[in-house]
Design a protein around this motif. Structure first.
Motif, PDB file in Angstrom:
ATOM      1  N   ASP A  18      57.239  -6.522   2.541  1.00 35.96           N
ATOM      2  CA  ASP A  18      57.695  -7.565   3.205  1.00 35.96           C
ATOM      3  C   ASP A  18      59.021  -6.907   3.936  1.00 35.96           C
ATOM      4  O   ASP A  18      59.262  -7.281   5.287  1.00 35.96           O
ATOM      5  CB  ASP A  18      58.435  -8.653   2.063  1.00 35.96           C
ATOM      6  N   GLY A  70      61.911  -1.764  -0.881  1.00 37.27           N
ATOM      7  CA  GLY A  70      61.063  -2.077  -1.872  1.00 37.27           C
ATOM      8  C   GLY A  70      60.334  -0.728  -2.634  1.00 37.27           C
ATOM      9  O   GLY A  70      60.286  -0.549  -3.783  1.00 37.27           O
ATOM     10  N   THR A  90      57.465  -6.720  -2.291  1.00 39.29           N
ATOM     11  CA  THR A  90      58.820  -6.744  -1.646  1.00 39.29           C
ATOM     12  C   THR A  90      58.844  -5.462  -0.680  1.00 39.29           C
ATOM     13  O   THR A  90      59.182  -5.811   0.248  1.00 39.29           O
ATOM     14  CB  THR A  90      59.886  -6.487  -2.709  1.00 39.29           C
TER      15      THR A  90
END
Lengths: 191, 191
Positions: free
Chosen positions: B135, B73, B132
């Motif tokens: 995560d 990400g 993202t």
């Protein structure tokens, strides 16, 4: 600088902030300053010189309203940068004119040398504040003053555009800017 | 979107990047697209709607040329942001038109809703990339996605102006921007 010349430049900056650089008419500047267009040409020669002089005036004004002396180098740096955005008509007018003149320089190359030298002066001033903070121990000595000066001044311009277009309020723009500067120039432990 | 409509919007964006928003004449857009002015009015109704449609087109183009998928990400975030500045005529034209339209919205309030919604979409997209990265463990979970998105997009605009005015070369602007983003969104240890 004479009062008369200052009054003419103030009128020019206000007109640029109102109508943009390309919409600027010398006759409107004269009307705003309550003088004849001939007097403007007498003082500034031509429209291009008037624009360059107005741009220098914008730079001088910004120097004046962002001036701070109290505190550590880092505190002064933060205050100076955040004060580029203020809930004040004169500051808003000045910033609008700066953005206009800067972006006009993409099209009008006669403005570029002045934009470049004013930006270089601004970057130097920020670098000097960073060095002051490094000398007094409030700013990390590993930060490169000139590189960070280029970065911080670009960030101010980015937030300034968000503020002038109304996407961020004055408080939001100042808070976001302060947070970004704090992250980029963290306080040294214990300072 | 039809090819014809795309061609008209491309011509409008090129004219805005060449002469600025306020200098834009529908006749010049028509000439560039090799069509009649009547066809432009047929597609866009009026000059104001043409400007808003051109602005939306600028946003869509930027989405396309900053698209990245590979990497963590954080890697994608960096690549997407830095690719707002590219040594490519189409990117330069698009960025010039964006800056013009954004700054015109200071004077022309009809452009503001579109500038605001495109900026909000851009901030949301950056926030999504940050999530993202959070995560997949490449971005610090304490970073607030939306606030950082506002900050990073403003920084891109600041560096973009430096680049378009020629104060920074493409490489300098990309490097400064990458350095600023790296400091603001540091890699998590071990990522």
């Amino acid at each position: 600088m004479s009062d008369r010349r200052t009054a003419l430049l103030t009128a020019a900056v206000q007109e640029i902030a109102r109508t943009g650089t390309r919409g600027l008419r010398v006759e409107e500047v004269a009307k705003r300053a309550n003088v004849s267009p001939a007097l403007i040409y007498h003082h500034f020669g031509d429209r291009s010189t008037l624009l360059q002089s107005a741009l220098e005036h914008v730079g001088d004004q910004a120097d004046a309203y962002t001036s701070h002396n109290e505190g550590t180098g880092r505190e002064v740096l933060l205050a100076v940068l955040v004060d580029e955005i203020q809930d004040d008509d004169a500051v808003r007018t000045n910033s609008t004119a700066w953005g206009e003149l800067r972006d006009s320089s993409i099209f009008d190359v006669t403005l570029r040398p002045t934009i470049e030298s004013l930006t270089a002066r601004w970057v130097d001033d920020i670098a000097e504040l960073i060095r002051t903070g490094q000398d007094d121990g409030s700013i990390d000595p590993s930060i490169m003053p000139h590189e960070m000066g280029m970065c911080l001044s670009a960030i101010v311009e980015g937030f300034s555009a968000r503020w002038l277009t109304g996407i961020l309020t004055t408080d939001q723009a100042r808070n976001h800017l302060a947070a970004a500067v704090s992250l980029l120039v963290p306080a040294t432990p214990g300072s």
